[in-house]
Design a protein around this motif. Structure first.
Motif, PDB file in Angstrom:
ATOM      1  N   ASP A  30      46.072  74.973  49.810  1.00 28.04           N
ATOM      2  CA  ASP A  30      47.083  75.087  50.861  1.00 28.04           C
ATOM      3  C   ASP A  30      46.675  74.381  51.955  1.00 28.04           C
ATOM      4  OD1 ASP A  30      48.119  76.660  48.920  1.00 28.04           O
ATOM      5  OD2 ASP A  30      47.563  78.570  50.275  1.00 28.04           O
ATOM      6  N   ALA A  31      45.837  74.219  52.573  1.00 25.78           N
ATOM      7  CA  ALA A  31      45.487  73.675  54.046  1.00 25.78           C
ATOM      8  C   ALA A  31      45.510  72.509  53.691  1.00 25.78           C
ATOM      9  CB  ALA A  31      44.511  74.687  55.094  1.00 25.78           C
ATOM     10  N   PHE A  32      45.655  71.866  52.552  1.00 25.96           N
ATOM     11  CA  PHE A  32      44.892  70.905  52.027  1.00 25.96           C
ATOM     12  C   PHE A  32      45.932  69.863  52.002  1.00 25.96           C
ATOM     13  CE2 PHE A  32      44.117  67.269  49.391  1.00 25.96           C
ATOM     14  CZ  PHE A  32      43.008  66.613  49.649  1.00 25.96           C
ATOM     15  N   GLY A  33      47.096  70.977  51.285  1.00 24.48           N
ATOM     16  CA  GLY A  33      48.249  70.136  50.936  1.00 24.48           C
ATOM     17  C   GLY A  33      49.066  69.809  52.510  1.00 24.48           C
ATOM     18  N   ALA A  34      49.057  71.616  52.751  1.00 25.68           N
ATOM     19  CA  ALA A  34      49.827  71.673  54.138  1.00 25.68           C
ATOM     20  C   ALA A  34      49.076  69.877  54.977  1.00 25.68           C
ATOM     21  CB  ALA A  34      50.135  72.900  55.163  1.00 25.68           C
ATOM     22  N   ILE A  35      48.592  69.716  54.964  1.00 32.07           N
ATOM     23  CA  ILE A  35      48.129  68.601  55.942  1.00 32.07           C
ATOM     24  C   ILE A  35      48.644  67.445  54.457  1.00 32.07           C
ATOM     25  CG2 ILE A  35      46.003  67.058  56.772  1.00 32.07           C
ATOM     26  CD1 ILE A  35      44.790  69.848  57.396  1.00 32.07           C
ATOM     27  N   GLN A  36      47.987  66.734  53.672  1.00 28.24           N
ATOM     28  CA  GLN A  36      48.465  65.803  52.592  1.00 28.24           C
ATOM     29  C   GLN A  36      50.340  65.696  52.784  1.00 28.24           C
ATOM     30  OE1 GLN A  36      48.488  66.273  48.600  1.00 28.24           O
ATOM     31  NE2 GLN A  36      47.142  64.771  48.320  1.00 28.24           N
ATOM     32  N   GLU A  37      50.976  67.181  52.950  1.00 25.66           N
ATOM     33  CA  GLU A  37      52.446  66.500  53.109  1.00 25.66           C
ATOM     34  C   GLU A  37      53.016  65.922  54.755  1.00 25.66           C
ATOM     35  OE1 GLU A  37      55.927  69.407  52.670  1.00 25.66           O
ATOM     36  OE2 GLU A  37      54.479  70.390  54.526  1.00 25.66           O
ATOM     37  N   ILE A  38      51.905  66.203  55.906  1.00 25.78           N
ATOM     38  CA  ILE A  38      52.363  65.592  57.173  1.00 25.78           C
ATOM     39  C   ILE A  38      51.964  64.595  56.753  1.00 25.78           C
ATOM     40  CG2 ILE A  38      51.938  65.366  59.723  1.00 25.78           C
ATOM     41  CD1 ILE A  38      53.567  68.056  58.796  1.00 25.78           C
ATOM     42  N   VAL A  39      50.752  63.926  56.384  1.00 24.67           N
ATOM     43  CA  VAL A  39      49.782  62.752  56.528  1.00 24.67           C
ATOM     44  C   VAL A  39      50.839  61.684  55.051  1.00 24.67           C
ATOM     45  CG1 VAL A  39      48.445  61.245  55.322  1.00 24.67           C
ATOM     46  CG2 VAL A  39      48.120  63.165  56.745  1.00 24.67           C
ATOM     47  N   ARG A  40      52.106  62.228  54.686  1.00 27.85           N
ATOM     48  CA  ARG A  40      52.986  61.368  53.845  1.00 27.85           C
ATOM     49  C   ARG A  40      54.003  61.295  54.579  1.00 27.85           C
ATOM     50  NH1 ARG A  40      52.462  64.670  47.879  1.00 27.85           N
ATOM     51  NH2 ARG A  40      50.619  63.356  47.071  1.00 27.85           N
ATOM     52  N   MET A  41      54.039  62.027  55.391  1.00 26.48           N
ATOM     53  CA  MET A  41      55.699  62.300  56.500  1.00 26.48           C
ATOM     54  C   MET A  41      55.200  61.031  57.565  1.00 26.48           C
ATOM     55  SD  MET A  41      57.220  66.104  56.812  1.00 26.48           S
ATOM     56  CE  MET A  41      58.114  65.416  57.854  1.00 26.48           C
ATOM     57  N   LEU A  42      53.816  61.200  57.475  1.00 30.23           N
ATOM     58  CA  LEU A  42      53.548  60.254  59.226  1.00 30.23           C
ATOM     59  C   LEU A  42      53.581  58.578  58.226  1.00 30.23           C
ATOM     60  CD1 LEU A  42      51.091  61.738  60.645  1.00 30.23           C
ATOM     61  CD2 LEU A  42      53.817  61.507  61.434  1.00 30.23           C
ATOM     62  N   GLU A  43      53.144  58.834  57.479  1.00 34.34           N
ATOM     63  CA  GLU A  43      52.834  56.963  56.473  1.00 34.34           C
ATOM     64  C   GLU A  43      54.464  56.561  55.729  1.00 34.34           C
ATOM     65  OE1 GLU A  43      50.561  57.897  53.348  1.00 34.34           O
ATOM     66  OE2 GLU A  43      48.430  57.096  54.888  1.00 34.34           O
ATOM     67  N   ALA A  44      55.357  57.573  55.724  1.00 38.14           N
ATOM     68  CA  ALA A  44      56.505  57.340  55.238  1.00 38.14           C
ATOM     69  C   ALA A  44      57.853  56.763  56.606  1.00 38.14           C
ATOM     70  CB  ALA A  44      57.348  58.086  54.039  1.00 38.14           C
ATOM     71  N   ASP A  45      57.550  57.174  57.996  1.00 38.33           N
ATOM     72  CA  ASP A  45      57.969  56.439  59.692  1.00 38.33           C
ATOM     73  C   ASP A  45      57.433  55.311  59.639  1.00 38.33           C
ATOM     74  OD1 ASP A  45      59.078  56.209  61.533  1.00 38.33           O
ATOM     75  OD2 ASP A  45      58.823  58.896  62.150  1.00 38.33           O
TER      76      ASP A  45
END
Length: 224
Positions: free
Chosen positions: A83-98
């Motif tokens: 779960d924690a891995f997935g939560a951080i992965q989601e944030i990374v994808r959002m940051l990279e998309a911005d």
């Protein structure tokens, strides 16, 4: 020629003319009908075979589509595994998309530590709830990292609860944890608070996910 024979000959000739007239009328009709294109018979074997081939082709295409979808699903796993891995992965994808992300200000380690705190409080803290007048009093305790996580998370979350549903939330520090008290003047909300209990109150609201992104960007005044 005798009169009787002459009469018989006249009758015979008249009959022959009548027969020839009928034949002349019937013959063009028969020829015309024979020249018209045959009507399509949907019961003919050729038509049935065509329908069967079309149905078989449709089934084959559907089967190929299903196999392709399955292969895509098998070739592209979606579960992060933790779960924690997935939560951080989601944030990374959002940051990279911005395109405006300032990577010099990103702190994903702070988010990771916060997720560890969430795990400690959610799974390892002891929570003893006692109904009180107007709501609920919860004593949240733990040791070591769990104790530290309680001290960081529960008081900060009480500030969020104060902004929800007309609730009043406060905390009191304890030697081994925090006492959380949540009350309301509404009979309905009192039942709501008591029904939620500690973990229900902890997950209430929709501020957690935005806080994760703000935490990674170092935009939070407090981290919990």
């Amino acid at each position: 020629m005798k009169p009787s024979n002459r009469k018989l000959a006249i009758i015979s000739a008249t009959g022959a003319v009548a027969v020839l007239s009928v034949v002349a009328l019937v013959l063009p009709i028969g020829v015309a009908s024979s020249q018209q294109p045959p009507m399509m018979d949907h019961t003919m074997p050729g038509h049935g075979q065509m329908q069967g081939m079309m149905q078989q082709r449709h089934q084959e295409m559907m089967q190929m589509h299903g196999q392709g979808t399955m292969q895509m699903a098998m070739g592209t796993p979606t579960m992060p595994g933790q779960d924690a891995f997935g939560a951080i992965q989601e944030i990374v994808r959002m940051l990279e998309a911005d395109p405006e992300t300032d990577w010099s200000k990103i702190d994903l380690e702070a988010l990771r530590q916060h997720l560890i705190d969430m795990n400690e409080v959610t799974l390892k803290a002891d929570a003893a709830a006692t109904p009180i007048e107007g709501g609920l009093e919860i004593t949240v305790t733990g040791e070591g990292r769990t104790f530290a996580a309680i001290q960081r998370m529960v008081p900060a979350h009480a500030e969020e609860l104060n902004q929800m549903n007309g609730w009043s939330a406060k905390t009191e520090a304890l030697p081994d944890g925090v006492r959380l008290t949540v009350t309301s003047n509404s009979t309905r909300e009192v039942a709501h608070i008591r029904g939620l209990g500690f973990i229900g109150l902890l997950v209430s609201g929709s501020h957690h996910q935005p806080h994760h992104l703000a935490m990674a960007k170092k935009e939070m005044p407090h981290q919990h």
